[in-house]
Design a protein around this motif. Sequence first.
Motif, PDB file in Angstrom:
ATOM      1  N   TYR A  85       0.849  -1.192   0.000  1.00  0.00           N
ATOM      2  CA  TYR A  85       0.000   0.000   0.000  1.00  0.00           C
ATOM      3  C   TYR A  85       0.883   1.240   0.000  1.00  0.00           C
ATOM      4  N   THR A  86       0.707   2.100  -0.991  1.00  0.00           N
ATOM      5  CA  THR A  86       1.481   3.337  -1.071  1.00  0.00           C
ATOM      6  C   THR A  86       0.562   4.517  -0.764  1.00  0.00           C
ATOM      7  N   THR A  87       0.943   5.300   0.223  1.00  0.00           N
ATOM      8  CA  THR A  87       0.131   6.465   0.567  1.00  0.00           C
ATOM      9  C   THR A  87       0.361   7.573  -0.465  1.00  0.00           C
ATOM     10  N   LYS A  88      -0.464   8.612  -0.410  1.00  0.00           N
ATOM     11  CA  LYS A  88      -0.304   9.741  -1.330  1.00  0.00           C
ATOM     12  C   LYS A  88       1.064  10.386  -1.173  1.00  0.00           C
ATOM     13  N   ALA A  89       1.601  10.333   0.036  1.00  0.00           N
ATOM     14  CA  ALA A  89       2.921  10.924   0.281  1.00  0.00           C
ATOM     15  C   ALA A  89       4.054  10.026  -0.206  1.00  0.00           C
ATOM     16  N   GLY A  90       3.706   8.835  -0.701  1.00  0.00           N
ATOM     17  CA  GLY A  90       4.722   7.943  -1.256  1.00  0.00           C
ATOM     18  C   GLY A  90       5.298   6.961  -0.252  1.00  0.00           C
ATOM     19  N   THR A  91       4.711   6.888   0.927  1.00  0.00           N
ATOM     20  CA  THR A  91       5.158   5.918   1.916  1.00  0.00           C
ATOM     21  C   THR A  91       4.629   4.535   1.552  1.00  0.00           C
ATOM     22  N   VAL A  92       5.518   3.542   1.607  1.00  0.00           N
ATOM     23  CA  VAL A  92       5.129   2.200   1.173  1.00  0.00           C
ATOM     24  C   VAL A  92       4.981   1.258   2.371  1.00  0.00           C
ATOM     25  N   TYR A  93       3.770   0.764   2.555  1.00  0.00           N
ATOM     26  CA  TYR A  93       3.492  -0.253   3.577  1.00  0.00           C
ATOM     27  C   TYR A  93       3.414  -1.618   2.919  1.00  0.00           C
ATOM     28  N   TYR A  94       3.982  -2.602   3.585  1.00  0.00           N
ATOM     29  CA  TYR A  94       3.852  -3.985   3.133  1.00  0.00           C
ATOM     30  C   TYR A  94       2.854  -4.683   4.053  1.00  0.00           C
ATOM     31  N   PHE A  95       1.957  -5.445   3.464  1.00  0.00           N
ATOM     32  CA  PHE A  95       0.948  -6.124   4.272  1.00  0.00           C
ATOM     33  C   PHE A  95       1.021  -7.631   4.125  1.00  0.00           C
ATOM     34  N   VAL A  96       0.834  -8.305   5.259  1.00  0.00           N
ATOM     35  CA  VAL A  96       0.558  -9.732   5.257  1.00  0.00           C
ATOM     36  C   VAL A  96      -0.877  -9.822   5.777  1.00  0.00           C
ATOM     37  N   TYR A  97      -1.808  -9.947   4.843  1.00  0.00           N
ATOM     38  CA  TYR A  97      -3.238  -9.836   5.157  1.00  0.00           C
ATOM     39  C   TYR A  97      -3.494  -8.473   5.812  1.00  0.00           C
ATOM     40  N   ASP A  98      -3.954  -8.420   7.070  1.00  0.00           N
ATOM     41  CA  ASP A  98      -4.254  -7.102   7.644  1.00  0.00           C
ATOM     42  C   ASP A  98      -3.138  -6.592   8.562  1.00  0.00           C
TER      43      ASP A  98
END
Length: 115
Positions: A85-98
């Motif tokens: 998931y990339t936020t509008k500010a360009g921060t990238v989150y990686y998810f394993v399900y939730d």
Amino acid sequence: MKKECPECGEKIVGRIDKKFCSDACRNSYNNRVNKDSKNLIRNTNNRLRKNYRILEDLNPDKKTKTSRSKLIEKGFDFNYFTSIYTTKAGTVYYFVYDQGYLPLEDDYFALVKRE
Ligand SMILES: [Zn+2]
């Protein structure tokens, strides 16, 4: 040029579109291929489940911080996640399900649980 049976290597006689020399070879070939892909899926699911449990253990309150060494010590594998998931500010989150993680500075990670 004659085609060879992919299971036993025998030359194939008969119809031009025939892929295997016999039903037995076709069955054993397909069974093996299916088994391999099932193993691949099972191994991947196991890796994801393990990663999920690690994140869940480290993050009981839905938001926290942890270090790379702590994740690795528990057996976390950074190659396995389910979404990015990339936020509008360009921060990238990686998810394993939730369960998500966000790389911070100095090998730290923010852990977040998606609502
Ligand atoms: Zn064969």
